[in-house]
Design an enzyme around this catalytic site. Structure first.
Site, PDB file in Angstrom:
ATOM      1  N   LYS A 159       8.626  23.410 -13.593  1.00 35.63           N
ATOM      2  CA  LYS A 159       7.722  22.299 -13.290  1.00 35.63           C
ATOM      3  C   LYS A 159       7.430  22.221 -11.794  1.00 35.63           C
ATOM      4  O   LYS A 159       6.278  21.973 -11.397  1.00 35.63           O
ATOM      5  CB  LYS A 159       8.293  20.972 -13.785  1.00 35.63           C
ATOM      6  CG  LYS A 159       7.327  19.822 -13.507  1.00 35.63           C
ATOM      7  CD  LYS A 159       7.563  18.588 -14.331  1.00 35.63           C
ATOM      8  CE  LYS A 159       6.423  17.587 -14.137  1.00 35.63           C
ATOM      9  NZ  LYS A 159       6.591  16.360 -14.928  1.00 35.63           N
ATOM     10  N   ARG A 190      -1.748  22.366 -13.698  1.00 33.11           N
ATOM     11  CA  ARG A 190      -0.811  21.320 -14.118  1.00 33.11           C
ATOM     12  C   ARG A 190      -1.125  20.780 -15.517  1.00 33.11           C
ATOM     13  O   ARG A 190      -0.253  20.245 -16.194  1.00 33.11           O
ATOM     14  CB  ARG A 190      -0.799  20.184 -13.095  1.00 33.11           C
ATOM     15  CG  ARG A 190       0.189  19.078 -13.437  1.00 33.11           C
ATOM     16  CD  ARG A 190       0.364  18.084 -12.314  1.00 33.11           C
ATOM     17  NE  ARG A 190       1.280  17.026 -12.707  1.00 33.11           N
ATOM     18  CZ  ARG A 190       1.829  16.150 -11.874  1.00 33.11           C
ATOM     19  NH1 ARG A 190       1.550  16.204 -10.586  1.00 33.11           N
ATOM     20  NH2 ARG A 190       2.652  15.224 -12.307  1.00 33.11           N
ATOM     21  N   GLU A 227      -3.332  17.674 -11.038  1.00 31.96           N
ATOM     22  CA  GLU A 227      -3.756  18.053 -12.390  1.00 31.96           C
ATOM     23  C   GLU A 227      -5.230  18.435 -12.469  1.00 31.96           C
ATOM     24  O   GLU A 227      -5.962  18.018 -13.365  1.00 31.96           O
ATOM     25  CB  GLU A 227      -3.450  16.907 -13.381  1.00 31.96           C
ATOM     26  CG  GLU A 227      -3.322  17.374 -14.816  1.00 31.96           C
ATOM     27  CD  GLU A 227      -2.792  16.297 -15.744  1.00 31.96           C
ATOM     28  OE1 GLU A 227      -3.601  15.714 -16.465  1.00 31.96           O
ATOM     29  OE2 GLU A 227      -1.575  16.036 -15.713  1.00 31.96           O
ATOM     30  N   HIS A 280       1.252  16.800 -25.805  1.00 27.10           N
ATOM     31  CA  HIS A 280       1.207  15.399 -25.395  1.00 27.10           C
ATOM     32  C   HIS A 280      -0.025  14.647 -25.899  1.00 27.10           C
ATOM     33  O   HIS A 280       0.019  13.425 -26.018  1.00 27.10           O
ATOM     34  CB  HIS A 280       1.277  15.296 -23.870  1.00 27.10           C
ATOM     35  CG  HIS A 280       2.644  15.535 -23.320  1.00 27.10           C
ATOM     36  ND1 HIS A 280       3.300  16.731 -23.489  1.00 27.10           N
ATOM     37  CD2 HIS A 280       3.492  14.729 -22.622  1.00 27.10           C
ATOM     38  CE1 HIS A 280       4.489  16.654 -22.906  1.00 27.10           C
ATOM     39  NE2 HIS A 280       4.628  15.451 -22.380  1.00 27.10           N
ATOM     40  N   ARG A 329       0.809  -1.232   0.000  1.00 26.05           N
ATOM     41  CA  ARG A 329       0.000   0.000   0.000  1.00 26.05           C
ATOM     42  C   ARG A 329       0.840   1.279   0.000  1.00 26.05           C
ATOM     43  O   ARG A 329       0.358   2.343   0.386  1.00 26.05           O
ATOM     44  CB  ARG A 329      -0.991   0.005   1.170  1.00 26.05           C
ATOM     45  CG  ARG A 329      -2.057  -1.087   1.073  1.00 26.05           C
ATOM     46  CD  ARG A 329      -3.192  -0.842   2.053  1.00 26.05           C
ATOM     47  NE  ARG A 329      -4.268  -1.801   1.837  1.00 26.05           N
ATOM     48  CZ  ARG A 329      -4.373  -2.963   2.487  1.00 26.05           C
ATOM     49  NH1 ARG A 329      -3.456  -3.287   3.401  1.00 26.05           N
ATOM     50  NH2 ARG A 329      -5.362  -3.786   2.233  1.00 26.05           N
ATOM     51  N   ASN A 360       0.855  19.288 -20.358  1.00 25.92           N
ATOM     52  CA  ASN A 360       0.534  18.327 -21.404  1.00 25.92           C
ATOM     53  C   ASN A 360       0.560  18.947 -22.793  1.00 25.92           C
ATOM     54  O   ASN A 360       0.114  18.306 -23.759  1.00 25.92           O
ATOM     55  CB  ASN A 360      -0.844  17.710 -21.145  1.00 25.92           C
ATOM     56  CG  ASN A 360      -0.842  16.830 -19.910  1.00 25.92           C
ATOM     57  OD1 ASN A 360      -0.012  15.949 -19.765  1.00 25.92           O
ATOM     58  ND2 ASN A 360      -1.786  17.083 -19.009  1.00 25.92           N
ATOM     59  N   HIS A 416       9.496   9.355 -27.010  1.00 24.87           N
ATOM     60  CA  HIS A 416       8.480  10.218 -26.412  1.00 24.87           C
ATOM     61  C   HIS A 416       8.725  11.683 -26.764  1.00 24.87           C
ATOM     62  O   HIS A 416       7.797  12.404 -27.163  1.00 24.87           O
ATOM     63  CB  HIS A 416       8.467  10.028 -24.897  1.00 24.87           C
ATOM     64  CG  HIS A 416       7.519  10.945 -24.191  1.00 24.87           C
ATOM     65  ND1 HIS A 416       6.152  10.797 -24.246  1.00 24.87           N
ATOM     66  CD2 HIS A 416       7.745  12.050 -23.418  1.00 24.87           C
ATOM     67  CE1 HIS A 416       5.572  11.751 -23.546  1.00 24.87           C
ATOM     68  NE2 HIS A 416       6.510  12.527 -23.022  1.00 24.87           N
ATOM     69  N   GLU A 436      11.118  18.576 -24.545  1.00 29.96           N
ATOM     70  CA  GLU A 436      10.426  18.901 -23.296  1.00 29.96           C
ATOM     71  C   GLU A 436      10.927  20.225 -22.725  1.00 29.96           C
ATOM     72  O   GLU A 436      10.170  20.964 -22.093  1.00 29.96           O
ATOM     73  CB  GLU A 436      10.609  17.783 -22.273  1.00 29.96           C
ATOM     74  CG  GLU A 436       9.846  16.503 -22.582  1.00 29.96           C
ATOM     75  CD  GLU A 436       8.350  16.598 -22.276  1.00 29.96           C
ATOM     76  OE1 GLU A 436       7.906  17.636 -21.757  1.00 29.96           O
ATOM     77  OE2 GLU A 436       7.637  15.624 -22.566  1.00 29.96           O
ATOM     78  N   LYS A 475       3.747  11.422 -11.162  1.00 30.22           N
ATOM     79  CA  LYS A 475       2.945  10.622 -12.081  1.00 30.22           C
ATOM     80  C   LYS A 475       3.620   9.270 -12.301  1.00 30.22           C
ATOM     81  O   LYS A 475       4.804   9.214 -12.631  1.00 30.22           O
ATOM     82  CB  LYS A 475       2.773  11.330 -13.426  1.00 30.22           C
ATOM     83  CG  LYS A 475       1.668  12.358 -13.459  1.00 30.22           C
ATOM     84  CD  LYS A 475       1.431  12.827 -14.885  1.00 30.22           C
ATOM     85  CE  LYS A 475       0.277  13.803 -14.978  1.00 30.22           C
ATOM     86  NZ  LYS A 475       0.024  14.231 -16.369  1.00 30.22           N
ATOM     87  N   HIS A 525       1.145  11.382 -27.447  1.00 27.94           N
ATOM     88  CA  HIS A 525       0.820  10.059 -26.916  1.00 27.94           C
ATOM     89  C   HIS A 525       0.120   9.201 -27.963  1.00 27.94           C
ATOM     90  O   HIS A 525       0.344   7.983 -28.040  1.00 27.94           O
ATOM     91  CB  HIS A 525      -0.064  10.185 -25.680  1.00 27.94           C
ATOM     92  CG  HIS A 525       0.692  10.596 -24.452  1.00 27.94           C
ATOM     93  ND1 HIS A 525       0.053  11.012 -23.291  1.00 27.94           N
ATOM     94  CD2 HIS A 525       2.015  10.660 -24.182  1.00 27.94           C
ATOM     95  CE1 HIS A 525       0.959  11.308 -22.381  1.00 27.94           C
ATOM     96  NE2 HIS A 525       2.159  11.110 -22.904  1.00 27.94           N
TER      97      HIS A 525
END
Length: 356
Positions: free
Chosen positions: A224, A238, A234, A245, A121, A242, A262, A185, A143, A249
């Site tokens: 960031k 935030r 997000e 992206h 956990r 993206n 990427h 990036e 993330k 993606h």
């Protein structure tokens, strides 16, 4: 060594940035060794280059350290590899006090972070990025994720690391193409938050072989960290991270995670998103052309023939879409991003022409 703080109250953590940081890793102040199990998760080649040295340093300082090797490439971020890692942790006798060291690029950070978030956990982990892209982006913000055939990172969680250790000298061990992909990036941060930084990047890219990586990494991490500190999960701000992206993606899922990096996919995605920004009246043609010129200073692969409808199908699976609306991050000027929820499917498909 420079330190940047990600301010998240009880989940706050430092980012350490400095040359030769790995050689002093056993003296990092946030590493509290109380006899627990420490596990390095990495790729074989990274272990050969730097991981074995880190492990030896830790063991010589009294750390009980083990290694777990996962396959290279984005395809390693799957449920099969996840289960294998969990089984190995159990065999090592790991418990809730155990610590994971995610040594590698975004793939390692994603899968190791997801393992840390779910084993017992939740156990402590540190990000030790070795690629430019992971140094400025994926190692910061918590993330984590796994891929499934239907899309990228559709399984995942927000789970903050206990710290991030960045050594820019590690970039010297990488192929030029891998480093160049990470610059995309860095361009993103200038495009969405800092026009002066974007102009600096434009100048630096006139001689890519002399690119000041330490300075660029520091600035990117500061941008960031500031965004993450304001919006951890997000919900609002935030989302601008993206930029590029959504289509990026989709390109990765369409062509396969082994066929396009990427950062390369995001670069193409930023060109499409900036074109949509122009077509919606948010960005001037002059600003659009300038950003495209900056992005194309970085060597990018050509996008071969593709089926626009099939590519659009991957976009429809994007996690940022809500109630049938296509959520896109656009620019209303260079250095400022906005979130738009009502972008039409027709306009998105039209932007694909900029991929060719």
């Amino acid at each position: 060594m420079k330190t940047i703080e990600v301010n998240l109250r009880e989940r706050s953590y430092p980012i350490y940035i400095g040359d030769n940081l790995y050689k002093e890793i056993d003296h990092i102040p946030i590493f509290k060794n109380i006899g627990q199990k420490w596990v390095i998760i990495s790729h074989h080649i990274i272990m050969e280059i730097i991981g074995n040295k880190i492990g030896s340093l830790l063991r010589s300082s009294g750390f009980d350290c083990e290694n777990i090797i996962v396959p290279e490439g984005d395809a390693a971020k799957n449920t099969v590899e996840y289960s294998k890692i969990i089984s190995q942790l159990v065999k090592f006798g790991c418990d809730r006090k155990s610590v994971i060291l995610a040594l590698g690029g975004g793939v390692i950070g994603d899968i190791a972070g997801f393992v840390a978030s779910s084993f017992m956990r939740g156990i402590k982990y540190y990000q030790i990025p070795t690629t430019l892209l992971s140094m400025v982006d994926s190692s910061i913000g918590g993330k984590t994720g796994l891929n499934i055939p239907e899309g990228k990172n559709l399984i995942g969680s927000f789970y903050q690391p206990a710290g991030v250790l960045i050594d820019p000298k590690a970039l010297k061990t990488l192929p030029f193409d891998e480093v160049h992909a990470g610059i995309s990036e860095i361009i993103k941060y200038g495009a969405i938050q800092d026009k002066i930084f974007l102009n600096n990047i434009d100048d630096w890219l006139n001689d890519i072989n002399s690119f000041p990586f330490l300075e660029a990494i520091l600035k990117s991490c500061k941008i960031k960290s500031k965004i993450i500190s304001k919006d951890e999960h997000e919900n609002d701000l935030r989302k601008i991270l993206n930029f590029g992206h959504t289509i990026g993606h989709a390109l990765e899922a369409y062509f396969g995670f082994e066929k396009i990096r990427h950062g390369e996919a995001v670069a193409h995605g930023m060109i499409c998103a900036s074109w949509i920004s122009k077509e919606t009246g948010n960005l001037t043609d002059r600003e659009y052309q300038k950003l495209c010129k900056i992005i194309k200073k970085v060597p990018l692969p050509n996008i071969r023939e593709f089926d626009p409808d099939r590519l659009m199908g991957y976009i429809k699976l994007d996690k940022k879409n809500e109630v049938g609306d296509f959520c896109f991050i656009l620019l209303n000027q260079l250095g400022n991003a906005i979130v738009e929820q009502n972008i039409s499917e027709k306009l998105i498909i039209k932007s694909f022409e900029k991929l060719k």
